[in-house]
Design a protein around this motif. Structure first.
Motif, PDB file in Angstrom:
ATOM      1  N   GLY A 268       0.280   2.709   1.496  1.00 19.84           N
ATOM      2  CA  GLY A 268       0.582   1.451   2.149  1.00 19.84           C
ATOM      3  C   GLY A 268       0.389   0.248   1.254  1.00 19.84           C
ATOM      4  N   ASN A 269       0.379  -0.906   1.889  1.00 21.95           N
ATOM      5  CA  ASN A 269       0.130  -2.195   1.253  1.00 21.95           C
ATOM      6  C   ASN A 269      -0.721  -3.004   2.229  1.00 21.95           C
ATOM      7  OD1 ASN A 269       2.163  -2.164  -1.198  1.00 21.95           O
ATOM      8  ND2 ASN A 269       3.306  -1.432   0.574  1.00 21.95           N
ATOM      9  N   VAL A 270      -2.022  -3.054   1.991  1.00 20.15           N
ATOM     10  CA  VAL A 270      -2.926  -3.643   2.975  1.00 20.15           C
ATOM     11  C   VAL A 270      -3.934  -4.564   2.297  1.00 20.15           C
ATOM     12  CG1 VAL A 270      -2.662  -1.593   4.416  1.00 20.15           C
ATOM     13  CG2 VAL A 270      -4.656  -1.784   2.935  1.00 20.15           C
ATOM     14  N   GLN A 271      -4.514  -5.443   3.139  1.00 21.38           N
ATOM     15  CA  GLN A 271      -5.528  -6.405   2.703  1.00 21.38           C
ATOM     16  C   GLN A 271      -5.074  -7.172   1.461  1.00 21.38           C
ATOM     17  OE1 GLN A 271      -9.455  -4.580   2.658  1.00 21.38           O
ATOM     18  NE2 GLN A 271      -9.510  -4.543   4.862  1.00 21.38           N
ATOM     19  N   ARG A 272      -5.761  -7.051   0.336  1.00 18.73           N
ATOM     20  CA  ARG A 272      -5.404  -7.840  -0.841  1.00 18.73           C
ATOM     21  C   ARG A 272      -4.020  -7.500  -1.386  1.00 18.73           C
ATOM     22  NH1 ARG A 272     -10.931  -8.350  -4.514  1.00 18.73           N
ATOM     23  NH2 ARG A 272     -12.213  -9.381  -2.907  1.00 18.73           N
ATOM     24  N   HIS A 273      -3.484  -6.374  -0.967  1.00 12.49           N
ATOM     25  CA  HIS A 273      -2.153  -5.979  -1.418  1.00 12.49           C
ATOM     26  C   HIS A 273      -1.094  -6.172  -0.325  1.00 12.49           C
ATOM     27  CE1 HIS A 273      -4.709  -3.793  -4.390  1.00 12.49           C
ATOM     28  NE2 HIS A 273      -3.810  -4.323  -5.192  1.00 12.49           N
ATOM     29  N   ALA A 274      -1.414  -7.010   0.670  1.00 10.46           N
ATOM     30  CA  ALA A 274      -0.420  -7.360   1.682  1.00 10.46           C
ATOM     31  C   ALA A 274       0.782  -8.027   1.018  1.00 10.46           C
ATOM     32  CB  ALA A 274      -1.040  -8.279   2.723  1.00 10.46           C
ATOM     33  N   LEU A 275       1.926  -7.921   1.672  1.00  5.11           N
ATOM     34  CA  LEU A 275       3.186  -8.388   1.112  1.00  5.11           C
ATOM     35  C   LEU A 275       3.693  -9.644   1.806  1.00  5.11           C
ATOM     36  CD1 LEU A 275       4.942  -4.904   1.182  1.00  5.11           C
ATOM     37  CD2 LEU A 275       3.887  -5.975  -0.836  1.00  5.11           C
ATOM     38  N   THR A 276       4.549 -10.363   1.122  1.00  2.81           N
ATOM     39  CA  THR A 276       5.393 -11.375   1.754  1.00  2.81           C
ATOM     40  C   THR A 276       6.836 -10.992   1.466  1.00  2.81           C
ATOM     41  OG1 THR A 276       3.755 -13.139   1.514  1.00  2.81           O
ATOM     42  CG2 THR A 276       6.034 -13.797   1.881  1.00  2.81           C
ATOM     43  N   VAL A 277       7.579 -10.675   2.524  1.00  4.72           N
ATOM     44  CA  VAL A 277       8.983 -10.305   2.386  1.00  4.72           C
ATOM     45  C   VAL A 277       9.821 -11.553   2.681  1.00  4.72           C
ATOM     46  CG1 VAL A 277      10.815  -8.755   3.159  1.00  4.72           C
ATOM     47  CG2 VAL A 277       8.439  -7.955   3.122  1.00  4.72           C
ATOM     48  N   ALA A 278      10.598 -11.982   1.726  1.00  6.12           N
ATOM     49  CA  ALA A 278      11.386 -13.206   1.882  1.00  6.12           C
ATOM     50  C   ALA A 278      12.415 -13.046   2.993  1.00  6.12           C
ATOM     51  CB  ALA A 278      12.077 -13.553   0.572  1.00  6.12           C
ATOM     52  N   ALA A 279      12.775 -14.152   3.614  1.00  6.22           N
ATOM     53  CA  ALA A 279      13.749 -14.143   4.705  1.00  6.22           C
ATOM     54  C   ALA A 279      15.012 -13.396   4.291  1.00  6.22           C
ATOM     55  CB  ALA A 279      14.084 -15.574   5.104  1.00  6.22           C
ATOM     56  N   GLY A 280      15.427 -12.451   5.140  1.00  9.92           N
ATOM     57  CA  GLY A 280      16.637 -11.685   4.896  1.00  9.92           C
ATOM     58  C   GLY A 280      16.480 -10.547   3.907  1.00  9.92           C
ATOM     59  N   GLN A 281      15.294 -10.404   3.296  1.00  9.76           N
ATOM     60  CA  GLN A 281      15.060  -9.351   2.318  1.00  9.76           C
ATOM     61  C   GLN A 281      14.314  -8.172   2.948  1.00  9.76           C
ATOM     62  OE1 GLN A 281      16.465  -9.646  -0.894  1.00  9.76           O
ATOM     63  NE2 GLN A 281      17.401 -11.321   0.268  1.00  9.76           N
ATOM     64  N   SER A 282      14.253  -7.061   2.206  1.00  9.45           N
ATOM     65  CA  SER A 282      13.660  -5.834   2.734  1.00  9.45           C
ATOM     66  C   SER A 282      12.602  -5.283   1.789  1.00  9.45           C
ATOM     67  CB  SER A 282      14.741  -4.756   2.942  1.00  9.45           C
ATOM     68  OG  SER A 282      15.729  -5.175   3.850  1.00  9.45           O
ATOM     69  N   HIS A 283      11.701  -4.520   2.364  1.00 10.58           N
ATOM     70  CA  HIS A 283      10.737  -3.745   1.571  1.00 10.58           C
ATOM     71  C   HIS A 283      10.764  -2.310   2.069  1.00 10.58           C
ATOM     72  CE1 HIS A 283       6.838  -1.776   0.822  1.00 10.58           C
ATOM     73  NE2 HIS A 283       6.956  -2.353  -0.355  1.00 10.58           N
ATOM     74  N   THR A 284      10.761  -1.346   1.133  1.00  6.83           N
ATOM     75  CA  THR A 284      10.741   0.066   1.490  1.00  6.83           C
ATOM     76  C   THR A 284       9.461   0.716   0.970  1.00  6.83           C
ATOM     77  OG1 THR A 284      13.161   0.264   1.491  1.00  6.83           O
ATOM     78  CG2 THR A 284      11.893   2.305   1.253  1.00  6.83           C
ATOM     79  N   LEU A 285       8.751   1.346   1.878  1.00  5.31           N
ATOM     80  CA  LEU A 285       7.568   2.144   1.575  1.00  5.31           C
ATOM     81  C   LEU A 285       7.960   3.603   1.712  1.00  5.31           C
ATOM     82  CD1 LEU A 285       4.487   2.675   1.223  1.00  5.31           C
ATOM     83  CD2 LEU A 285       4.266   2.302   3.696  1.00  5.31           C
ATOM     84  N   ARG A 286       7.800   4.363   0.613  1.00  5.20           N
ATOM     85  CA  ARG A 286       8.219   5.760   0.629  1.00  5.20           C
ATOM     86  C   ARG A 286       7.054   6.670   0.277  1.00  5.20           C
ATOM     87  NH1 ARG A 286      13.159   8.583  -2.857  1.00  5.20           N
ATOM     88  NH2 ARG A 286      12.939  10.675  -1.978  1.00  5.20           N
ATOM     89  N   GLN A 287       6.982   7.804   0.967  1.00  6.78           N
ATOM     90  CA  GLN A 287       5.956   8.796   0.690  1.00  6.78           C
ATOM     91  C   GLN A 287       6.546  10.199   0.805  1.00  6.78           C
ATOM     92  OE1 GLN A 287       1.622   8.712   2.227  1.00  6.78           O
ATOM     93  NE2 GLN A 287       2.670  10.015   3.702  1.00  6.78           N
ATOM     94  N   CYS A 288       6.189  11.056  -0.149  1.00  3.40           N
ATOM     95  CA  CYS A 288       6.639  12.438  -0.129  1.00  3.40           C
ATOM     96  C   CYS A 288       5.417  13.343  -0.123  1.00  3.40           C
ATOM     97  CB  CYS A 288       7.502  12.727  -1.349  1.00  3.40           C
ATOM     98  SG  CYS A 288       8.131  14.438  -1.419  1.00  3.40           S
ATOM     99  N   VAL A 289       5.406  14.318   0.772  1.00  3.29           N
ATOM    100  CA  VAL A 289       4.332  15.289   0.897  1.00  3.29           C
ATOM    101  C   VAL A 289       4.891  16.664   0.536  1.00  3.29           C
ATOM    102  CG1 VAL A 289       2.604  16.338   2.426  1.00  3.29           C
ATOM    103  CG2 VAL A 289       3.258  13.927   2.725  1.00  3.29           C
ATOM    104  N   ALA A 290       4.216  17.365  -0.374  1.00  2.00           N
ATOM    105  CA  ALA A 290       4.695  18.668  -0.835  1.00  2.00           C
ATOM    106  C   ALA A 290       3.519  19.605  -1.001  1.00  2.00           C
ATOM    107  CB  ALA A 290       5.456  18.528  -2.151  1.00  2.00           C
ATOM    108  N   LEU A 291       3.790  20.912  -0.890  1.00  2.00           N
ATOM    109  CA  LEU A 291       2.770  21.928  -1.098  1.00  2.00           C
ATOM    110  C   LEU A 291       2.899  22.511  -2.493  1.00  2.00           C
ATOM    111  CD1 LEU A 291       2.746  24.026   2.220  1.00  2.00           C
ATOM    112  CD2 LEU A 291       1.119  22.258   1.483  1.00  2.00           C
ATOM    113  N   ALA A 292       1.747  22.907  -3.060  1.00  2.00           N
ATOM    114  CA  ALA A 292       1.724  23.612  -4.333  1.00  2.00           C
ATOM    115  C   ALA A 292       0.585  24.627  -4.282  1.00  2.00           C
ATOM    116  CB  ALA A 292       1.520  22.640  -5.490  1.00  2.00           C
ATOM    117  N   ALA A 293       0.703  25.658  -5.056  1.00  2.00           N
ATOM    118  CA  ALA A 293      -0.328  26.685  -5.081  1.00  2.00           C
ATOM    119  C   ALA A 293      -1.533  26.202  -5.890  1.00  2.00           C
ATOM    120  CB  ALA A 293       0.224  27.968  -5.689  1.00  2.00           C
TER     121      ALA A 293
END
Length: 294
Positions: A268-293
């Motif tokens: 995420g982006n929380v507390q001191r790393h909070a965001l400001t998204v400009a009017a009309g603009q977007s932010h995408t947060l992506r996460q991938c979870v995978a298994l490995a041996a």
């Protein structure tokens, strides 16, 4: 429910879930999965031949005014009580509102769902929400989640997190790799405001930490004989949470002993790393979870 008219492949089934809430079941040769339209909450993902990867509490409440305890609740447009310390409901309104399924595809056993939320429809008692959101979840050999939030006519102050509950065999035996040297705020009782991680994380008490971290975390689980690899993009915070014994008994939607079988690793982006998204603009947060041996 308008989502019921969305065309979908045979591997995607819209049904009535717990508490009568609309639920999407996914079944392909690659995996089985489940997501509730309530909060767009992914509650299950199990790759074929593997143990379930996500943890959802047996005591979870499935009610229109409550978040589902487990899976991957969406925290936005603020985290916890927000940067001011006074925002309600806790963790924002994304996880307690109904989302709409607007697209569903199956590409050789990998299912992609797109769910959307119109912030202008947010009830007034939850506060103004000049935003829209799109959440794309891909279920296959990996679990890939991308939450895109678009500001409206004014700049948007934003915190966000994919509050991912991972299932483990024994929380006291796991270790978390990838956070060595990162500074963190310790929110657990008795914790210091600012710390630096030394070595891998071991769970030995209530753990509630917000790390300044933008890379990969790996959960090493010797009990289940696997590694859970969490990669991310668009994230400057990693949150690690386990309630341990004392807090678990005070959570009325969480079993007293369930803390032993879960760990939250949240991008995420929380507390001191909070965001400001400009009017009309977007932010995408992506996460991938995978298994490995191991």
């Amino acid at each position: 429910m308008s989502s019921s008219t969305t065309p979908h492949p045979d591997s995607v089934t819209l049904t009535e879930g717990n508490g009568g809430l609309p639920c999407i079941q996914v079944a392909t040769p690659r995996c089985h999965a489940e997501v509730y339209l309530h909060g767009a909450t992914v509650t299950a993902w199990t790759p074929t031949g593997a143990e379930p990867v996500l943890f959802t509490s047996a005591a979870a409440r499935y009610q229109p005014d409550s978040a589902i305890r487990g899976g991957v609740p969406l925290c936005a447009p603020w985290f916890g009580p927000g940067t001011t310390g006074s925002r309600t409901p806790a963790h924002g309104f994304f996880r307690i509102l109904p989302w709409e399924l607007t697209d569903a595809t199956d590409d050789d056993g990998t299912v992609t769902l797109t769910l959307t939320l119109d912030g202008h429809a947010v009830p007034a008692d939850l506060g103004p929400a000049d935003l829209t959101a799109s959440y794309q979840v891909r279920f296959g050999d990996h679990l890939d989640m991308a939450l895109t939030i678009t500001a409206g006519e004014t700049d948007l102050a934003l915190e966000n997190a994919l509050h991912t509950y991972l299932r483990v065999g024994d929380a006291t035996q796991i270790s978390l790799e990838g956070l060595d040297g990162c500074r963190y705020a310790d929110k657990a009782p008795g914790g210091r405001a600012v710390n630096a991680q030394s070595g891998d994380i071991r769970i030995t008490r209530e753990t509630d930490r917000i790390y300044a971290h933008d890379s990969t975390v790996t959960v090493v689980d010797p009990t289940l004989g696997r590694r859970i690899v969490v990669t991310k993009e668009g994230s400057a915070s990693t949150i690690v949470w386990n309630p341990w014994t004392a807090k678990a008994v005070h959570l009325n939607d969480f079993g007293d002993d369930e803390w032993t079988n879960m760990i939250c690793v949240e991008s995420g982006n929380v507390q001191r790393h909070a965001l400001t998204v400009a009017a009309g603009q977007s932010h995408t947060l992506r996460q991938c979870v995978a298994l490995a041996a191991l």
